[in-house]
Design a protein around this motif. Structure first.
Motif, PDB file in Angstrom:
ATOM      1  N   SER A   1      10.227  50.000  -6.795  1.00 47.90           N
ATOM      2  CA  SER A   1      11.075  49.809  -5.627  1.00 47.90           C
ATOM      3  C   SER A   1      12.197  48.850  -5.980  1.00 47.90           C
ATOM      4  CB  SER A   1      10.257  49.249  -4.457  1.00 47.90           C
ATOM      5  OG  SER A   1      11.092  48.958  -3.355  1.00 47.90           O
TER       6      SER A   1
ATOM      7  N   LEU B   1      16.888  49.742   0.440  1.00 54.85           N
ATOM      8  CA  LEU B   1      15.772  49.859  -0.500  1.00 54.85           C
ATOM      9  C   LEU B   1      15.653  51.299  -0.971  1.00 54.85           C
ATOM     10  CD1 LEU B   1      13.020  47.679   1.227  1.00 54.85           C
ATOM     11  CD2 LEU B   1      14.616  47.037  -0.564  1.00 54.85           C
TER      12      LEU B   1
ATOM     13  N   GLU C   1      10.339  38.714   1.552  1.00 54.94           N
ATOM     14  CA  GLU C   1       8.983  39.145   1.222  1.00 54.94           C
ATOM     15  C   GLU C   1       8.042  38.875   2.398  1.00 54.94           C
ATOM     16  OE1 GLU C   1       8.077  40.393  -1.726  1.00 54.94           O
ATOM     17  OE2 GLU C   1       9.758  39.900  -3.059  1.00 54.94           O
TER      18      GLU C   1
ATOM     19  N   ARG D   1       4.032  47.173   0.391  1.00 54.54           N
ATOM     20  CA  ARG D   1       4.435  48.122   1.429  1.00 54.54           C
ATOM     21  C   ARG D   1       5.187  47.446   2.556  1.00 54.54           C
ATOM     22  NH1 ARG D   1      -0.691  51.242   3.552  1.00 54.54           N
ATOM     23  NH2 ARG D   1       0.826  51.580   5.232  1.00 54.54           N
TER      24      ARG D   1
ATOM     25  N   PRO E   1      10.562  44.813  -3.195  1.00 56.05           N
ATOM     26  CA  PRO E   1      10.047  43.442  -3.166  1.00 56.05           C
ATOM     27  C   PRO E   1       9.426  43.046  -4.500  1.00 56.05           C
ATOM     28  CG  PRO E   1       8.579  44.927  -2.013  1.00 56.05           C
ATOM     29  CD  PRO E   1       9.771  45.748  -2.375  1.00 56.05           C
TER      30      PRO E   1
ATOM     31  N   VAL F   1       7.728  44.338   4.228  1.00 57.08           N
ATOM     32  CA  VAL F   1       8.794  43.353   4.076  1.00 57.08           C
ATOM     33  C   VAL F   1       9.058  42.760   5.456  1.00 57.08           C
ATOM     34  CG1 VAL F   1       9.868  44.490   2.092  1.00 57.08           C
ATOM     35  CG2 VAL F   1      10.580  45.112   4.407  1.00 57.08           C
TER      36      VAL F   1
ATOM     37  N   ARG G   1       8.290  49.224   4.132  1.00 51.54           N
ATOM     38  CA  ARG G   1       9.371  49.231   3.142  1.00 51.54           C
ATOM     39  C   ARG G   1      10.272  50.461   3.283  1.00 51.54           C
ATOM     40  NH1 ARG G   1       8.531  51.229  -1.974  1.00 51.54           N
ATOM     41  NH2 ARG G   1       6.290  50.898  -1.731  1.00 51.54           N
TER      42      ARG G   1
END
Length: 622
Positions: free
Chosen positions: A49, A42, A153, A141, A104, A143, A247
């Motif tokens: 993001s 990520l 998610e 914020r 996400p 995951v 995240r």
């Protein structure tokens, strides 16, 4: 970096596919595309993001000029590929680069507090703002991930409705809309509040969502989602427990990196044209059959490599075949690769005997090496030129790459590729060994063996906890000589950082620790201005090396966290260190091969209860 193109593309005026005109979103360095922002990781760009896409389309999208091939036959053979490619070095006129996908997808609006998928906010094309409030959207914020490498998610809807009588995993739509707000009272998870407008469930906080069994208690298991491969990648049920992660947590993505030094006879680049033919050439033993194959492979032109040199390269490759292994595993092949490097570092490669194209030059220093005898150090070598190829083999989530098995590694593409992304480092280094006789005597000391056994047991326990198949657990590499060499390398890097002006992050260790090996190579791990200026090689002269080792050992005798550091029973997040902390021997992540574990400076200088335990205790003034 650019997002992937839409699944359906408009056609050009002539009926063909138009040239890509994808928006650019930030930039990363080539090295970061291997070590920090590789496939599946990520990356935050401004207020957005993204996740770096897989390599299935990279063969077509990566330009040959911006992403050239590089070759390192020894490493390619171990990893089962033909060649490697540098990540694309894009400029302002480039049509493509590293492709990314939005992840996400769940976003929240700080103005209207709506929490929903990004597309449901109706943002204008190319922007990430709320279509109603016209303020920047905030990516989720949180995951979820599993130890097999899948990523998904966070299940906000199930989290909000968990207080209902029904199983949250099987709940159907309630018709409401999710809201997310912060109470502002504290900076903890308790202040992050999620609610649903359906009125069936009360407003709940995110407190407790990071518990190991938080999502398991909701009846949720991993569904095998792989967002970096896009919607075309089928979601295969995984069934492993899910963990909630921030995240930006380092646990979201850990690279599995493998590297090799270019050593003779592969280090002059002459074998590169044969990169895709070695597997076929290995099937022939006779010179005549090899010659016939080469004539067919290079039909219409002469083979760029002389036949005698091809036969020599084939013989060198067969020398690295693991002994007594009918079906050698990856670990056996990688160990054979290290063994051959150790032999070459010991024997050297004189500059006067080779051309300018030679990428590995290793010579004995001119000074009197006998000054190192009281230290137990022997065989220093000046590595004036080296090339290392570092490839991204796969990645892991939640678990360290060094403690995992192949089953927990996530590949970089949905379909197998004949290449892997890699970077090459050209620099210099110093190689040294420990005296075998003195080392063998030291290893047999009961206090030394007992101390290392504590570390080995703790590390083996970690490996067993993280393995999905107990019968395939990799044995811990912790041995007295391995821990000693590892700690010595760290204190030398710290010393050269202070004395020779090198940033610690620009130096890297390469350990050679086995029953028949006891050496360490410290070399420049960056290709910038700190890469190859000759300053590190100069430190390998015996007189300078003698002063460096003595100073490094004396500095390791005391830590600003003593006596706690020296007398602690365990140290480190996984309890696999003893007398080691960030105030004494730990290094930046880029410098250490083993993620700063299996370190103990007591093996260098002695422990409080046994000052004579240290390998270098004799040179200390007590």
């Amino acid at each position: 970096m650019t997002p992937p193109p839409a699944r359906r593309r408009r056609t050009a005026a002539g009926g063909g596919t138009p040239a890509h005109n994808l928006p650019r979103r930030g930039a990363v360095r080539r090295a970061q595309a291997i070590t920090t922002y590789g496939v599946g990781s990520l990356i935050a760009v401004d207020q957005e993001s993204f996740i770096v896409s897989g390599l299935d389309e990279a063969e077509q999208s990566w330009s040959g000029d911006e992403s050239p091939r590089i070759y390192e036959r020894r490493l390619a053979r171990v990893l089962g590929v033909d060649y490697f490619r540098l990540p694309p070095a894009s400029d302002d006129t480039s049509k493509d680069g590293l492709r990314v996908r939005r992840f996400p997808l769940m976003h929240s609006c700080p103005e209207c507090t709506e929490l929903q998928r990004h597309g449901d906010f109706n943002p204008p094309a190319g922007r990430s703002i709320c279509g109603t409030c016209e303020v920047d959207l905030v990516p989720s914020r949180f995951v979820v991930a599993c130890e097999s490498g899948h990523l998904g998610e966070f299940p906000y809807w199930q989290w909000v409705h968990r207080s209902t009588d029904r199983d949250a995993a099987s709940l159907g739509p309630c018709g409401g809309r999710l809201k997310l707000r912060s109470s502002g009272r504290t900076s903890s998870l308790r202040s992050i509040l999620v609610s649903c407008t359906c009125g069936q469930a009360p407003e709940v906080s995110m407190e407790g969502s990071f518990r190991r069994n938080a999502l398991k208690d909701l009846g949720l298991k991993c569904r095998g989602t792989r967002p970096w491969l896009g919607t075309s990648a089928p979601a295969k049920d995984c069934g492993l427990p899910l963990r909630t992660l921030q995240r930006g947590s380092s646990s979201v993505w850990q690279p599995v990196l493998k590297s090799a030094l270019s050593i003779p006879p592969w280090s002059n680049g002459r074998a590169d044209p044969l990169a895709e033919h070695w597997d076929a050439l290995r099937q022939y033993d006779s010179r005549e059959h090899v010659e016939i194959y080469l004539k067919g492979a290079f039909r219409g032109s002469e083979c760029p490599v002389p036949l005698d040199e091809v036969m020599m390269l084939l013989a060198a490759e067969r020398e690295e075949d693991p002994d007594s292994e009918a079906a050698p595993t990856f670990d056996h092949r990688y160990r054979a690769l290290r063994n051959k490097e150790y032999e070459r570092l010991r024997s050297g490669n004189d500059e006067s005997e080779h051309s300018r194209d030679e990428q590995f030059l290793c010579e004995s220093p001119l000074g009197d090496q006998s000054v190192l005898d009281p230290l137990g150090v022997t065989g220093p070598m000046l590595v004036k030129k080296l090339r290392e190829v570092r490839a991204l083999k796969a990645f892991t989530r939640l678990i360290d790459a060094e403690s995992t098995t192949d089953s927990k590694e996530m590949p970089l593409s949905e379909n197998p590729l004949r290449w892997l992304p890699a970077m090459e480092v050209r620099g210099e280094g110093v190689f040294l060994r420990l005296d075998e006789d003195r080392l063998a005597t030291w290893e047999k000391a009961p206090a030394v063996a007992a101390r290392v056994e504590r570390m080995r047991t703790a590390h083996q326990r970690v490996l067993e906890q993280r393995a999905d198949d107990p019968s395939r657990v990799v044995p811990s590499p912790a041995t007295p000589r391995m821990v000693l060499l590892h700690t010595l390398a760290h204190v030398l890097i710290n010393e050269w950082s202070l004395d020779a002006g090198y940033p610690a992050a620009s130096l890297r260790e390469r350990l050679y620790a086995a029953d028949d090996m006891a050496g360490v190579l410290i070399y420049t791990a960056t290709s910038d201005s700190a890469g190859s200026l000759g300053g590190l090689v100069a430190q390998g002269e015996p007189e300078l090396l003698d002063r460096t080792v003595r100073s490094a050992v004396r500095r390791a005798e005391w830590c600003s966290s003593d006596p706690l550091c020296m007398e602690t029973d365990t140290s480190g997040g996984t309890e696999t260190n003893l007398a080691a902390c960030h105030s004494c021997v730990m290094l930046p992540e880029t410098s250490c091969e083993h993620n700063n574990i299996l370190l103990d400076r007591a093996l260098l200088v002695g422990a409080t209860e046994d000052p004579e335990m240290g390998f270098f205790a004799g040179i200390l003034d007590r």
